[in-house]
Design a protein around this motif. Sequence first.
Motif, PDB file in Angstrom:
ATOM      1  N   ILE A   1       0.866  -1.179   0.000  1.00 15.11           N
ATOM      2  CA  ILE A   1       0.000   0.000   0.000  1.00 15.11           C
ATOM      3  C   ILE A   1       0.902   1.228   0.000  1.00 15.11           C
ATOM      4  O   ILE A   1       1.814   1.341   0.827  1.00 15.11           O
ATOM      5  N   VAL A   2       0.658   2.133  -0.936  1.00 14.47           N
ATOM      6  CA  VAL A   2       1.470   3.348  -1.044  1.00 14.47           C
ATOM      7  C   VAL A   2       0.793   4.479  -0.275  1.00 14.47           C
ATOM      8  O   VAL A   2      -0.399   4.740  -0.454  1.00 14.47           O
ATOM      9  N   LEU A   3       1.578   5.140   0.595  1.00 11.45           N
ATOM     10  CA  LEU A   3       1.128   6.332   1.324  1.00 11.45           C
ATOM     11  C   LEU A   3       2.030   7.479   0.893  1.00 11.45           C
ATOM     12  O   LEU A   3       3.234   7.451   1.167  1.00 11.45           O
ATOM     13  N   SER A   4       1.485   8.477   0.207  1.00 10.64           N
ATOM     14  CA  SER A   4       2.348   9.549  -0.294  1.00 10.64           C
ATOM     15  C   SER A   4       1.607  10.875  -0.344  1.00 10.64           C
ATOM     16  O   SER A   4       0.421  10.924  -0.687  1.00 10.64           O
TER      17      SER A   4
ATOM     18  N   THR B   1       1.388  11.811  -7.843  1.00  8.67           N
ATOM     19  CA  THR B   1       0.817  12.277  -9.101  1.00  8.67           C
ATOM     20  C   THR B   1       0.126  11.104  -9.773  1.00  8.67           C
ATOM     21  O   THR B   1       0.226   9.956  -9.327  1.00  8.67           O
ATOM     22  N   ASN B   2      -0.571  11.398 -10.852  1.00  9.42           N
ATOM     23  CA  ASN B   2      -1.208  10.310 -11.604  1.00  9.42           C
ATOM     24  C   ASN B   2      -0.175   9.308 -12.096  1.00  9.42           C
ATOM     25  O   ASN B   2      -0.420   8.101 -12.126  1.00  9.42           O
ATOM     26  N   GLU B   3       1.000   9.832 -12.480  1.00  7.89           N
ATOM     27  CA  GLU B   3       2.068   8.953 -12.947  1.00  7.89           C
ATOM     28  C   GLU B   3       2.543   8.040 -11.816  1.00  7.89           C
ATOM     29  O   GLU B   3       2.777   6.848 -12.018  1.00  7.89           O
ATOM     30  N   ASP B   4       2.678   8.630 -10.600  1.00  9.80           N
ATOM     31  CA  ASP B   4       3.090   7.830  -9.445  1.00  9.80           C
ATOM     32  C   ASP B   4       2.080   6.720  -9.166  1.00  9.80           C
ATOM     33  O   ASP B   4       2.449   5.585  -8.862  1.00  9.80           O
ATOM     34  N   MET B   5       0.809   7.071  -9.251  1.00  7.89           N
ATOM     35  CA  MET B   5      -0.240   6.079  -9.003  1.00  7.89           C
ATOM     36  C   MET B   5      -0.170   4.950 -10.024  1.00  7.89           C
ATOM     37  O   MET B   5      -0.288   3.773  -9.673  1.00  7.89           O
ATOM     38  N   LEU B   6       0.048   5.307 -11.301  1.00  6.26           N
ATOM     39  CA  LEU B   6       0.133   4.287 -12.350  1.00  6.26           C
ATOM     40  C   LEU B   6       1.331   3.370 -12.136  1.00  6.26           C
ATOM     41  O   LEU B   6       1.233   2.152 -12.274  1.00  6.26           O
TER      42      LEU B   6
ATOM     43  N   TYR C   1      -1.306  -2.631  -3.942  1.00  9.18           N
ATOM     44  CA  TYR C   1      -2.702  -3.007  -3.743  1.00  9.18           C
ATOM     45  C   TYR C   1      -3.590  -1.770  -3.643  1.00  9.18           C
ATOM     46  O   TYR C   1      -4.740  -1.786  -4.080  1.00  9.18           O
ATOM     47  N   ASP C   2      -3.049  -0.681  -3.071  1.00 12.81           N
ATOM     48  CA  ASP C   2      -3.847   0.534  -2.893  1.00 12.81           C
ATOM     49  C   ASP C   2      -2.922   1.744  -2.836  1.00 12.81           C
ATOM     50  O   ASP C   2      -1.710   1.610  -2.628  1.00 12.81           O
ATOM     51  N   PHE C   3      -3.493   2.916  -3.030  1.00  7.66           N
ATOM     52  CA  PHE C   3      -2.736   4.176  -3.011  1.00  7.66           C
ATOM     53  C   PHE C   3      -3.513   5.159  -2.144  1.00  7.66           C
ATOM     54  O   PHE C   3      -4.661   5.490  -2.455  1.00  7.66           O
ATOM     55  N   ILE C   4      -2.892   5.623  -1.041  1.00  8.19           N
ATOM     56  CA  ILE C   4      -3.570   6.520  -0.101  1.00  8.19           C
ATOM     57  C   ILE C   4      -2.789   7.828  -0.006  1.00  8.19           C
ATOM     58  O   ILE C   4      -1.565   7.823   0.194  1.00  8.19           O
TER      59      ILE C   4
END
Length: 351
Positions: free
Chosen positions: A86-89, A93-98, A106-109
């Motif tokens: 799970i990414v917490l940041s 950015t949209n690029e980071d999420m992709l 699994y998830d991006f918060i």
Amino acid sequence: MQQISHTKSSIAVLVVDDEESIRTILSRYLALKGYTVLTAPDGNQAMEILHSQPVDLVLTDLMMPNVNGRELLQKMAELFPEIPKIVLSGYGTNEDMLVALKTGAYDFIQKPLTDFEILDKAVERAVESKLLKEERDRYIQQLTYLNDIIGFLNKGVSLEQIFDIIASRMKKAIPFNRLAIALINDAGLVETTLVSSDKPVLIKPGATFPLEESSLVLVAQTKKYDIISDLEEYSKKHNSEKARLLLQEGMQSTMTVPLVVGGRLKGFLLFASCNKNAFAPEHVQFAETISGHIVFSLQRGELLHQLDMYNKKLEEIVKIRTHQLLKTQKATIFALSSLAELRDPETGYHL
């Protein structure tokens, strides 16, 4: 599929963030929720932890010194693809999420995290997903073992070969140190037919005992399995001679599975382990699945053995009869030859 059960204390969560305050807040919160929490200030130390001990979930920041979050995700995708991330940041950015999603996040918060319920649900879903995959893989592995065992059992080999197959193949799925097959004979006695053990045994193959006087009577009546997780405690409570014998052999827990065919009890599979709490219902399910095949193979093996004995006796009878026939033929030929040599004493001609 059986319901997956686990305690949060058995789930290890690794929190990776270069800000100590964030690591402290997250680790305290997750610890209060019951999880076991590990922390690392960057991706480099996170990889060291991943290589040194089991981790069930990783919460990671993206912007960190040394090995950053992106690099950590990529390395984990190669080396630890089964661990959810799970990414917490706060700089996502949209690029980071992709990138995060492509590398298996699994998830991006987004940070700052103001609603910890979002984190709760994300962590629970990620952990549950991992456990479901592990459970699925375990079932697939057990099915492979089952097909392997059943394939061998259907070949119709001897009792000893059947038992060797059962013992070697079952050990891949059930953690036992000793396995015995006890069958109910024609006299109604339980006979320990075969024993496989990596320790010396006191109950030898061929030993018989009355079912009514044994600890197997409850399993026989209910036709349901029995697990004794602590033999020492059981022995003290029930004054069990069998439990004392197993303890002398170094065993600490047992599992008994009835062999039932067509509603009739044919015998038992008796497992024992050097460890307490070694057996679980999933091990019973595995043993029960092949119990019918085991009884069928044992019965067929016994029939084949009897047929082999019958064929040998028949061959012996044929040999004896052939020998007798040859002797008779030789005697007849000798008699005819002797008769052919007889001459009339007056004329000298052959009779």
